[in-house]
Motif scaffolding. Structure first.
Motif, PDB file in Angstrom:
ATOM      1  N   ALA A 111       0.747  -0.656  -0.267  1.00 39.50           N
ATOM      2  CA  ALA A 111      -0.262   0.508  -0.104  1.00 39.50           C
ATOM      3  C   ALA A 111       0.942   0.836  -0.068  1.00 39.50           C
ATOM      4  CB  ALA A 111      -0.997   0.272   1.128  1.00 39.50           C
ATOM      5  N   GLY A 112       1.757   1.374   0.565  1.00 37.36           N
ATOM      6  CA  GLY A 112       2.780   2.393   1.058  1.00 37.36           C
ATOM      7  C   GLY A 112       3.423   2.514  -0.419  1.00 37.36           C
ATOM      8  N   LEU A 113       4.120   1.486  -0.853  1.00 36.13           N
ATOM      9  CA  LEU A 113       4.650   1.829  -2.055  1.00 36.13           C
ATOM     10  C   LEU A 113       3.558   1.966  -3.800  1.00 36.13           C
ATOM     11  CD1 LEU A 113       6.941   0.644  -4.016  1.00 36.13           C
ATOM     12  CD2 LEU A 113       6.114  -1.792  -4.817  1.00 36.13           C
ATOM     13  N   CYS A 114       2.632   1.786  -3.177  1.00 38.40           N
ATOM     14  CA  CYS A 114       2.405   2.708  -4.425  1.00 38.40           C
ATOM     15  C   CYS A 114       1.359   3.389  -4.123  1.00 38.40           C
ATOM     16  CB  CYS A 114       0.292   0.981  -5.098  1.00 38.40           C
ATOM     17  SG  CYS A 114       0.862  -0.235  -4.839  1.00 38.40           S
ATOM     18  N   GLY A 115       1.243   4.287  -2.989  1.00 45.06           N
ATOM     19  CA  GLY A 115       0.787   5.539  -2.627  1.00 45.06           C
ATOM     20  C   GLY A 115       2.034   6.855  -3.610  1.00 45.06           C
ATOM     21  N   THR A 116       3.544   5.968  -2.848  1.00 46.79           N
ATOM     22  CA  THR A 116       4.677   6.323  -2.838  1.00 46.79           C
ATOM     23  C   THR A 116       4.827   6.994  -4.750  1.00 46.79           C
ATOM     24  OG1 THR A 116       5.282   5.667  -1.065  1.00 46.79           O
ATOM     25  CG2 THR A 116       7.041   6.701  -3.164  1.00 46.79           C
ATOM     26  N   VAL A 117       4.539   5.753  -5.666  1.00 43.02           N
ATOM     27  CA  VAL A 117       4.382   6.071  -7.120  1.00 43.02           C
ATOM     28  C   VAL A 117       2.990   6.672  -7.547  1.00 43.02           C
ATOM     29  CG1 VAL A 117       3.728   4.455  -8.814  1.00 43.02           C
ATOM     30  CG2 VAL A 117       5.004   3.674  -7.386  1.00 43.02           C
TER      31      VAL A 117
END
Length: 162
Positions: A12-18
């Motif tokens: 979730a954090g990775l996709c939000g960062t992208v």
């Protein structure tokens, strides 16, 4: 802590960062840190709503609806998004895409928090498609459209019918 929960939070954090990196690249108010936090926080809230109250459910007569917390996240993120929307002096609305990006980052976080990885990854891909491809398409289409400003003036003529 279970590995599944850790993976949910990380993805979730990775996709939000992208999503946020694109906004950061475009020098928008809510960048990668904001989108990361929204997606991560939403995923955590979803995990808490699904599993955080499991021991309470063992009591007789107690029932919980895990979707209630998710619904509050969706409503609550609207306040953050509303803070990014402004109307300029030229009467143009700015910040709607940023607000929508924050809202969808929250939904993606809820999706991953609920364990629906495929949906979250697909939604992230669609958001990036919209940000990268549709924005260019929008500028190409709108560069040939003339701006038309309409100004209206009126006099206050009160008509009193007796």
């Amino acid at each position: 802590m279970e590995w599944d929960f850790i993976i949910r939070l990380c993805v979730a954090g990775l996709c939000g960062t992208v999503i946020g990196l694109d906004r950061e690249y475009r020098v928008k108010d809510a960048g990668f840190r904001t989108h990361f936090l929204v997606a991560l926080g939403s995923a955590l809230m979803m995990i808490v709503s699904q599993y955080g109250f499991a021991d309470i459910l063992t009591h007789t007569g107690v029932g919980l609806d895990p979707s209630r917390i998710a619904a509050q996240v969706v409503s609550g993120i609207g306040f953050i998004g509303a803070g990014t929307i402004i109307v300029t002096k030229r009467q143009r609305v700015k910040g709607l895409t940023t607000a929508a990006g924050l809202w969808t980052s929250a939904i993606i976080g809820l999706t991953f928090g609920g364990g629906f990885y495929e949906g979250g990854i697909l939604a992230t891909a669609f958001i990036m498609l919209a940000e990268l491809v549709f924005s260019r398409l929008e500028y190409r289409v709108l560069e040939h459209v003339p701006d038309i400003n309409v100004y209206m003036e009126y006099e206050d003529k009160t008509c009193l019918d007796d």
